[in-house]
Write an enzyme that holds these catalytic residues in place. Structure first.
Site, PDB file in Angstrom:
ATOM      1  N   LEU A  35       2.971  -4.893  -2.293  1.00 50.13           N
ATOM      2  CA  LEU A  35       2.359  -4.112  -1.229  1.00 50.13           C
ATOM      3  C   LEU A  35       3.134  -2.824  -0.957  1.00 50.13           C
ATOM      4  O   LEU A  35       4.322  -2.728  -1.280  1.00 50.13           O
ATOM      5  CB  LEU A  35       2.306  -4.932   0.059  1.00 50.13           C
ATOM      6  CG  LEU A  35       1.385  -6.156   0.087  1.00 50.13           C
ATOM      7  CD1 LEU A  35       1.709  -7.016   1.306  1.00 50.13           C
ATOM      8  CD2 LEU A  35      -0.075  -5.729   0.089  1.00 50.13           C
ATOM      9  N   GLY A  90       9.227  -2.541  -0.976  1.00 49.21           N
ATOM     10  CA  GLY A  90      10.539  -2.177  -1.514  1.00 49.21           C
ATOM     11  C   GLY A  90      10.532  -1.827  -2.987  1.00 49.21           C
ATOM     12  O   GLY A  90      11.602  -1.655  -3.592  1.00 49.21           O
ATOM     13  N   LYS A  91       9.355  -1.669  -3.580  1.00 52.55           N
ATOM     14  CA  LYS A  91       9.243  -1.387  -5.025  1.00 52.55           C
ATOM     15  C   LYS A  91      10.022  -0.144  -5.426  1.00 52.55           C
ATOM     16  O   LYS A  91      10.850  -0.175  -6.342  1.00 52.55           O
ATOM     17  CB  LYS A  91       7.777  -1.187  -5.416  1.00 52.55           C
ATOM     18  CG  LYS A  91       6.847  -2.334  -5.144  1.00 52.55           C
ATOM     19  CD  LYS A  91       5.435  -2.042  -5.608  1.00 52.55           C
ATOM     20  CE  LYS A  91       4.838  -0.810  -4.966  1.00 52.55           C
ATOM     21  NZ  LYS A  91       4.725  -0.891  -3.497  1.00 52.55           N
ATOM     22  N   SER A 100       6.979   1.426 -10.625  1.00 55.19           N
ATOM     23  CA  SER A 100       6.783   0.919  -9.258  1.00 55.19           C
ATOM     24  C   SER A 100       5.415   1.385  -8.765  1.00 55.19           C
ATOM     25  O   SER A 100       5.263   2.502  -8.293  1.00 55.19           O
ATOM     26  CB  SER A 100       7.901   1.406  -8.330  1.00 55.19           C
ATOM     27  OG  SER A 100       8.089   2.806  -8.420  1.00 55.19           O
TER      28      SER A 100
END
Length: 247
Positions: free
Chosen positions: A79, A83-84, A149
């Site tokens: 989502l 933190g991607k 990401s």
């Protein structure tokens, strides 16, 4: 009154290809290498597009570069606010500090250039990820650890990205940045959840558009429980265990 149509002059209508002069000498050996790189593999969408092969294997490339790693793709999905990007940026830095070839492909950054013309409909998201699947495979093939990401909300598009790599025998990891929606929304680093709740952003994943969680991710990072440092360490440990990073 008679109108006279102008036709292109013979000078403009002639070919722009310069003819070979009578004293030109053809040296047969100049382009013999094309036989070594031209294959009989044609593209599915156009049979006139032919694959050009390299003159060395992936393993030979690694040896020549004296590389400390082989290629791999870490497909970090989750989502917005999971933190991607934070983990991807930190991991890229840690790997480069170790002398490991790595490059980060960020979802927003890609939309500044390569995918600037794409929106956020289901179709555009699929095309966005198809392109990144191909780009990350190129980095991977060059012996670089590609760290992507992207929210990549649909299982089908993530499976398609894996298939691109599997077809070329390239290592692919689906990395799930796991976080409860309420935690991601409480972080809201870009203020996007607030706008989505207010109806200012359409097709926002987790609010007005679904996120299909991975059913069997290769690596899971519960980012509401792990620090950025711990998440990076877990990824490096996995890459080392699999021989992607040479111990």
């Amino acid at each position: 009154m008679m109108l006279r149509l102008r036709t292109p002059s013979s000078r403009l209508a002639t070919s722009f290809v310069r003819p070979m002069s009578s004293d030109s000498k053809v040296i047969e050996s100049t382009q013999k290498g094309h036989k070594d790189v031209t294959t009989n593999i044609s593209a599915e969408h156009n049979k006139n597009v032919i694959w050009s092969d390299a003159l060395l294997t992936k393993e030979e490339r690694q040896t020549m570069l004296n590389a400390k790693n082989t290629g791999a793709t870490l497909w970090v999905t989750g989502l917005s606010g999971s933190g991607k990007s934070t983990i991807a940026a930190a991991l890229e830095k840690k790997l480069l500090e170790k002398g490991v070839n790595a490059y980060r492909l960020d979802g927003d950054n890609i939309r500044f250039g390569l995918n600037a013309g794409l929106g956020f409909s289901a179709e555009d998201r699929e095309e966005n990820l198809r392109r990144i699947g191909e780009v990350s495979a190129l980095f991977n093939d060059a012996g670089i650890i590609a760290i992507t990401s992207f929210i990549s909300p649909y299982r089908a598009s993530r499976d398609a990205a894996r298939a691109i790599h599997d077809k070329r025998e390239l290592k692919f990891y689906e990395v799930f940045a796991e976080v409860p929606l309420e935690v991601a929304e409480s972080r809201d680093p870009k203020g996007l959840y607030k706008k989505a709740r207010a109806g200012e952003i359409k097709n926002f994943t987790g609010i007005s558009d679904p996120y299909e969680e991975p059913t069997k991710p290769d690596i899971t990072l519960p980012t509401h429980q792990l620090s950025v440092e711990q998440s990076c360490d877990k990824l490096i440990e996995e890459l080392t265990k699999d021989g992607i990073i040479k111990a």
